[in-house]
Scaffold this active site. Sequence first.
Site, PDB file in Angstrom:
ATOM      1  N   ASP A   1       0.855  -1.178   0.000  1.00 40.72           N
ATOM      2  CA  ASP A   1       0.000   0.000   0.000  1.00 40.72           C
ATOM      3  C   ASP A   1       0.899   1.238   0.000  1.00 40.72           C
ATOM      4  OD1 ASP A   1      -3.133   0.725   1.112  1.00 40.72           O
ATOM      5  OD2 ASP A   1      -1.597   2.255   1.311  1.00 40.72           O
TER       6      ASP A   1
ATOM      7  N   ASN B   1      -2.428  12.731  -2.847  1.00 40.74           N
ATOM      8  CA  ASN B   1      -3.397  13.144  -3.858  1.00 40.74           C
ATOM      9  C   ASN B   1      -3.907  14.562  -3.597  1.00 40.74           C
ATOM     10  OD1 ASN B   1      -3.875  11.578  -6.077  1.00 40.74           O
ATOM     11  ND2 ASN B   1      -5.382  10.264  -5.114  1.00 40.74           N
TER      12      ASN B   1
ATOM     13  N   HIS C   1      -4.945  14.812  -8.546  1.00 38.90           N
ATOM     14  CA  HIS C   1      -5.208  13.442  -8.968  1.00 38.90           C
ATOM     15  C   HIS C   1      -4.407  13.045 -10.195  1.00 38.90           C
ATOM     16  CE1 HIS C   1      -8.350  12.489  -6.085  1.00 38.90           C
ATOM     17  NE2 HIS C   1      -8.806  13.730  -6.240  1.00 38.90           N
TER      18      HIS C   1
ATOM     19  N   ASP D   1      -2.241   9.780 -10.273  1.00 39.87           N
ATOM     20  CA  ASP D   1      -2.303   8.688 -11.262  1.00 39.87           C
ATOM     21  C   ASP D   1      -0.913   8.333 -11.777  1.00 39.87           C
ATOM     22  OD1 ASP D   1      -5.476   9.670 -12.811  1.00 39.87           O
ATOM     23  OD2 ASP D   1      -5.020   8.648 -10.928  1.00 39.87           O
TER      24      ASP D   1
ATOM     25  N   GLU E   1      -4.812   2.528  -4.002  1.00 38.17           N
ATOM     26  CA  GLU E   1      -3.353   2.594  -3.964  1.00 38.17           C
ATOM     27  C   GLU E   1      -2.740   1.285  -3.468  1.00 38.17           C
ATOM     28  OE1 GLU E   1      -5.440   4.142  -2.056  1.00 38.17           O
ATOM     29  OE2 GLU E   1      -4.781   4.334   0.028  1.00 38.17           O
TER      30      GLU E   1
END
Length: 480
Positions: free
Chosen positions: A337, A345, A350, A354, A381
């Site tokens: 994770d 973020n 975002h 990404d 994630e």
Amino acid sequence: MAIWHKQVWSPIESAVDNADVVALHRLWRGLSPAPGQLPALSDLALDGPLSPFAARMTVYRPLPDGDYLGHFCGDEFRHDSLSDPTGLCLSQQAPELADFQRSHFDEVAARCLPLYVVHFAHSNPWVLTWERLVMPARGDDGQPWILVFNQPMEARAKLLETVLNCASEGLLALRRVRSAEPDSTHWLVTVANLPFATLAGQTDEPAQGRLAHEVFPNWARLDLDADCLAVVQTRNPRERELELPQDGTSRWFKVHIGPLLDGCMVRLTDVTAIKDKEQALQDNARRLQADNEQLRQLAWRDGLTGLLNRRALDVILDREVARSLRLSEPLALVMCDIDHFKAFNDFYGHLIGDDCLREVGQVLSGVIQRATDMVARYGGEEFTLVLPNTVLNGGLDLVQRIQQALHERGLPDATSPEGKLLTLSFGVAEFDPRRDASAHAFLERADSALYRAKHQGRNRVGLAYPQGIQVLESQLSPAG
């Protein structure tokens, strides 16, 4: 002490090769109420749990004067030792042996633990070495009684015969005998163990001292004459594989023929299981190819990272768990994770988030090296790696390589409380049929290890051992 011996208190089960000793030790531990407390003698009844071992057991009752009185003696021990301690005190035995046994009995009673002992038996006419498991038990009188499992480890007359007949391989020693016919050779049997005799169809008559083709009905089917003669003439060993029909099926054997002084030694090793496993691997490879084609057809890929998605992970993990059960091979699972990804973020946006997911996916894909390993985006994630034929420590090794690769990549994370670089937390588990009733349960154990790593500060590795989860800190600084 003049009697040579070695003794093992712990770990007995990993220090001995005798399956009966291991089984008895596990039985004793299972019946012990708690550490430092003895199981009841009534629970270790010779006509109950100890019945499979009773023939080799002796039982001694403690006496007030510190001596021990023989209470029971099994038939096989009586036969092997040529003695019966029943009704006799230790002090009535040979002084050296009595002192040797009493010292062990006293220490076992004091420690409340079993003791494994190997020692020479100087006075026995054919037993060279005894191995014994000495176990304390609480008698009805509250005193620690002593139960002893006695097994001859080496014997003068029967050692070779026992070893050969207990071997999983067929063993045959031959001496070359020239026949009256020109250019003809026969083979005199000097040694033939039970597995070989069974394969060759030996009758009840002894094989030693007889010609192989006369004593073994299946000798011609084994087709060993030419190979044996070549080994005798060249003095070079030979190996090949041999298929034999047996019980309506075919079994495969690896044949090794080596030279002796005036003959040769033949060893037949059953490799049917290996052949079956090879076939299973081929079948699995074909199924894997079909599955991969199905994956390509269904486009089971995560649109953002290009990794396999959760749907693909579920199918592949189910398949690998089934394969692990079928072939008894290890299987490891790694879940990871991105640490503090929500804050990342929120800070970077975002689109950068990404990009971060894609770069982490590239790091994970770049570290795995085997075609059988796979990495998937589990969701958000979180990522998952499935590692066939890998134990827990192998999963940890892969995690450490991932940490190193991520550190070298140097992805910035200004939001991380630990430092300036992006980090991951990991959970690693090895499939255990006793704990994992399904692939989902296996996944949950790895997820629990990941949760523990995150809970203890992130940038850590949680290892799901049978006794619990151990969390390791990363050796790499997230400060860059």
